[in-house]
Design an enzyme around this catalytic site. Sequence first.
Site, PDB file in Angstrom:
ATOM      1  CB  CYS A   1      -3.619  -2.456   6.915  1.00  0.00           C
ATOM      2  SG  CYS A   1      -2.429  -3.460   6.034  1.00  0.00           S
TER       3      CYS A   1
ATOM      4  CB  THR B   1      -0.877   0.012   1.259  1.00  0.00           C
ATOM      5  OG1 THR B   1      -1.492  -1.258   1.350  1.00  0.00           O
ATOM      6  CG2 THR B   1      -1.928   1.089   1.201  1.00  0.00           C
TER       7      THR B   1
HETATM    8  C1  UDX Z   1       3.502  -4.730   3.696  1.00  0.00           C
HETATM    9  C2  UDX Z   1       3.217  -3.237   3.840  1.00  0.00           C
HETATM   10  O1  UDX Z   1       3.556  -2.819   5.133  1.00  0.00           O
HETATM   11  C3  UDX Z   1       1.786  -2.896   3.592  1.00  0.00           C
HETATM   12  O2  UDX Z   1       1.652  -1.519   3.508  1.00  0.00           O
HETATM   13  C4  UDX Z   1       1.339  -3.457   2.321  1.00  0.00           C
HETATM   14  O3  UDX Z   1      -0.007  -3.267   2.129  1.00  0.00           O
HETATM   15  C5  UDX Z   1       1.713  -4.907   2.175  1.00  0.00           C
HETATM   16  O4  UDX Z   1       3.073  -5.123   2.454  1.00  0.00           O
HETATM   17  P1  UDX Z   1       3.354  -6.757   5.384  1.00  0.00           P
HETATM   18  O5  UDX Z   1       3.633  -7.786   4.364  1.00  0.00           O
HETATM   19  O6  UDX Z   1       2.361  -7.062   6.447  1.00  0.00           O
HETATM   20  O7  UDX Z   1       2.814  -5.423   4.704  1.00  0.00           O
HETATM   21  O8  UDX Z   1       4.689  -6.223   6.032  1.00  0.00           O
HETATM   22  P2  UDX Z   1       5.877  -7.053   6.662  1.00  0.00           P
HETATM   23  O9  UDX Z   1       5.390  -8.357   7.191  1.00  0.00           O
HETATM   24  O10 UDX Z   1       6.612  -6.112   7.541  1.00  0.00           O
HETATM   25  O11 UDX Z   1       6.769  -7.427   5.395  1.00  0.00           O
HETATM   26  C6  UDX Z   1       7.613  -6.593   4.700  1.00  0.00           C
HETATM   27  C7  UDX Z   1       8.908  -7.342   4.424  1.00  0.00           C
HETATM   28  O12 UDX Z   1       9.730  -6.544   3.568  1.00  0.00           O
HETATM   29  C8  UDX Z   1       9.727  -7.649   5.673  1.00  0.00           C
HETATM   30  O13 UDX Z   1       9.981  -9.038   5.760  1.00  0.00           O
HETATM   31  C9  UDX Z   1      11.009  -6.865   5.464  1.00  0.00           C
HETATM   32  O14 UDX Z   1      12.162  -7.493   5.992  1.00  0.00           O
HETATM   33  C10 UDX Z   1      11.074  -6.756   3.947  1.00  0.00           C
HETATM   34  N1  UDX Z   1      11.881  -5.632   3.461  1.00  0.00           N
HETATM   35  C11 UDX Z   1      11.771  -4.415   4.000  1.00  0.00           C
HETATM   36  C12 UDX Z   1      12.785  -5.861   2.408  1.00  0.00           C
HETATM   37  O15 UDX Z   1      12.908  -6.972   1.923  1.00  0.00           O
HETATM   38  N2  UDX Z   1      13.506  -4.800   1.950  1.00  0.00           N
HETATM   39  C13 UDX Z   1      13.436  -3.561   2.495  1.00  0.00           C
HETATM   40  O16 UDX Z   1      14.124  -2.640   2.063  1.00  0.00           O
HETATM   41  C14 UDX Z   1      12.522  -3.373   3.562  1.00  0.00           C
HETATM   42  C1  UDX Z   2      -7.465  -5.405   6.549  1.00  0.00           C
HETATM   43  C2  UDX Z   2      -8.438  -5.449   5.356  1.00  0.00           C
HETATM   44  O1  UDX Z   2      -9.610  -6.172   5.728  1.00  0.00           O
HETATM   45  C3  UDX Z   2      -7.775  -6.096   4.157  1.00  0.00           C
HETATM   46  O2  UDX Z   2      -8.641  -6.018   3.039  1.00  0.00           O
HETATM   47  C4  UDX Z   2      -6.481  -5.356   3.859  1.00  0.00           C
HETATM   48  O3  UDX Z   2      -5.806  -5.965   2.777  1.00  0.00           O
HETATM   49  C5  UDX Z   2      -5.576  -5.337   5.077  1.00  0.00           C
HETATM   50  O4  UDX Z   2      -6.263  -4.755   6.178  1.00  0.00           O
HETATM   51  P1  UDX Z   2      -6.687  -7.150   8.406  1.00  0.00           P
HETATM   52  O5  UDX Z   2      -6.146  -5.946   9.105  1.00  0.00           O
HETATM   53  O6  UDX Z   2      -5.798  -8.321   8.197  1.00  0.00           O
HETATM   54  O7  UDX Z   2      -7.219  -6.748   6.944  1.00  0.00           O
HETATM   55  O8  UDX Z   2      -7.973  -7.673   9.218  1.00  0.00           O
HETATM   56  P2  UDX Z   2      -9.523  -7.234   9.301  1.00  0.00           P
HETATM   57  O9  UDX Z   2     -10.313  -8.466   9.274  1.00  0.00           O
HETATM   58  O10 UDX Z   2      -9.869  -6.190   8.337  1.00  0.00           O
HETATM   59  O11 UDX Z   2      -9.630  -6.652  10.792  1.00  0.00           O
HETATM   60  C6  UDX Z   2      -8.996  -5.439  11.167  1.00  0.00           C
HETATM   61  C7  UDX Z   2      -9.335  -5.100  12.594  1.00  0.00           C
HETATM   62  O12 UDX Z   2     -10.696  -4.689  12.722  1.00  0.00           O
HETATM   63  C8  UDX Z   2      -9.165  -6.258  13.578  1.00  0.00           C
HETATM   64  O13 UDX Z   2      -8.566  -5.780  14.768  1.00  0.00           O
HETATM   65  C9  UDX Z   2     -10.579  -6.710  13.839  1.00  0.00           C
HETATM   66  O14 UDX Z   2     -10.731  -7.355  15.076  1.00  0.00           O
HETATM   67  C10 UDX Z   2     -11.320  -5.391  13.774  1.00  0.00           C
HETATM   68  N1  UDX Z   2     -12.766  -5.541  13.484  1.00  0.00           N
HETATM   69  C11 UDX Z   2     -13.166  -6.052  12.291  1.00  0.00           C
HETATM   70  C12 UDX Z   2     -13.711  -5.136  14.423  1.00  0.00           C
HETATM   71  O15 UDX Z   2     -13.361  -4.663  15.510  1.00  0.00           O
HETATM   72  N2  UDX Z   2     -15.042  -5.281  14.121  1.00  0.00           N
HETATM   73  C13 UDX Z   2     -15.476  -5.786  12.935  1.00  0.00           C
HETATM   74  O16 UDX Z   2     -16.691  -5.885  12.741  1.00  0.00           O
HETATM   75  C14 UDX Z   2     -14.505  -6.182  11.993  1.00  0.00           C
END
Ligand code: UDX
Ligand code: UDX
Length: 432
Positions: free
Chosen positions: A275, A131
Amino acid sequence: MKFKKKILCIGAGYVGGPSMAMIAFKCPDYRVTVVDTNPERIDAWNSSQLPFYEPGLDNVIKKTRGKNLFFSKDIDNQIKENDIIFVCVNTPTKNYGAGAHMAADLQYWEKTARQILKHSQSSKIVIEKCTLPVKTALAMEKILSSSKGKIKFEVLSNPEFMAEGTAISDLENPDRVLLGSHETKSGLQARAQLIEIYTRWIPSDRIITSNIWSSELSKLVANAFLAQRVSSINSISALCEKTDADITEVAKAVGMDVRIGNKFLNAGIGFGGSCFKKDILNLVYLCSYYGLHEVASYWESVVKINEFQQQRFIAGMLNSMFQTLAGKKICILGFAFKADTSDTRESPAIYIAQKLLAEQAEIVISDPRALKNAAVDLAGIKGEIKYIEDPYLATAGCHAVVVLTDWNLYRSLDFKKIYRSMVKPAFIFYGR
Ligand code: UDX
Ligand code: UDX
């Protein structure tokens, strides 16, 4: 085996790992490699202990790893060898300088673009999967075209909408796949290559296309809308508690209107996860940057209500427990930000635990998957903290139990037995 196409993903996180595993699973004739700057992450992906818990992920990994899915530490060579590169590095909220605590920190993403430029020896398609603020692709293009050589980079946006805990079914059966590209000949050709991947298992009417900026913005807006629903219902829960209305009854009645829909109307402790907060703050920053201050403050209130809900929860506990928690033992059942994940990023449990410790309560944390992460989150925080996985052992001798994650496991606990083992008067606070 000769592969039809070679795909690389930079960033082996919660998004990069599962989404590439799904592509490898559905396209056995493509070679998919995932790299990461963190060598321990790659070791974990190559071991039997995957870096995080996600239902069904181990099964997909078992079927693909070593066949057409590979996890590697050699980023530079993999950039050279692959034609299609997904970028899935993290973009946390910036905690320094201009836009601190609001804007996205794009340093990892920019470093990655420069690394792609430096090591590419042929033209490539580069896809933003993480994102990013709207117009980031433009910056990426500027970096990638800065060497003015023969090598061309086509930048596309393909945001991932899966949620943790249901990642595998979301990836297998998404509501939509969004592909943003330029409407130029090379843009459309690149887009066609991505469509070829996704149509292997996704009906074509669910694959939608747009310009790059709409695609980038849609991801931010989708998360903002979901979070807004949670804050909307939570704000009404505060009013319910003043008026004898029942929030679950209100949510049911409101959600049965098909125009509103019944999803994301569970009131509770507030949203967590990596996120929602980050993306809304990012949206707020973008609106302010463009001088849209009313729009910015509208979205900022979604985050404020989330914080208000957590403060209210602690105030409610204090109120019920005679205005003091000092020396009382409180068990937190569930530390993950939602059920079916080991992820604790931005989990409301972090805030609640800190506040309970600040009130000088002793806390016992229980969770079926997230205890390791909980210990990292609370490292260095003063106070008495125990980590006990078994919910019966964890709750024994406590003054109160606080349920913070909606793990299925907690629905079938013997709460009479738990009550018998607690200090009386015993309290339970249900955060879900
Ligand atoms: C990431 C982003 O944070 C989010 O905004 C997007 O929507 C999806 O990708 P996530 O996969 O949950 O989300 O993040 P994270 O689990 O922290 O993974 C990112 C990975 O990138 C880490 O394993 C980190 O070590 C790696 N990374 C980071 C690289 O390989 N190179 C870099 O320069 C920085
Ligand atoms: C979210 C989006 O759903 C997904 O599409 C995007 O790619 C990444 O961010 P995620 O954060 O993994 O996914 O989980 P989600 O199921 O969306 O829940 C987010 C938070 O909202 C959680 O803490 C959940 O407990 C809370 N939640 C969700 C509530 O408190 N009430 C609800 O009714 C639904």
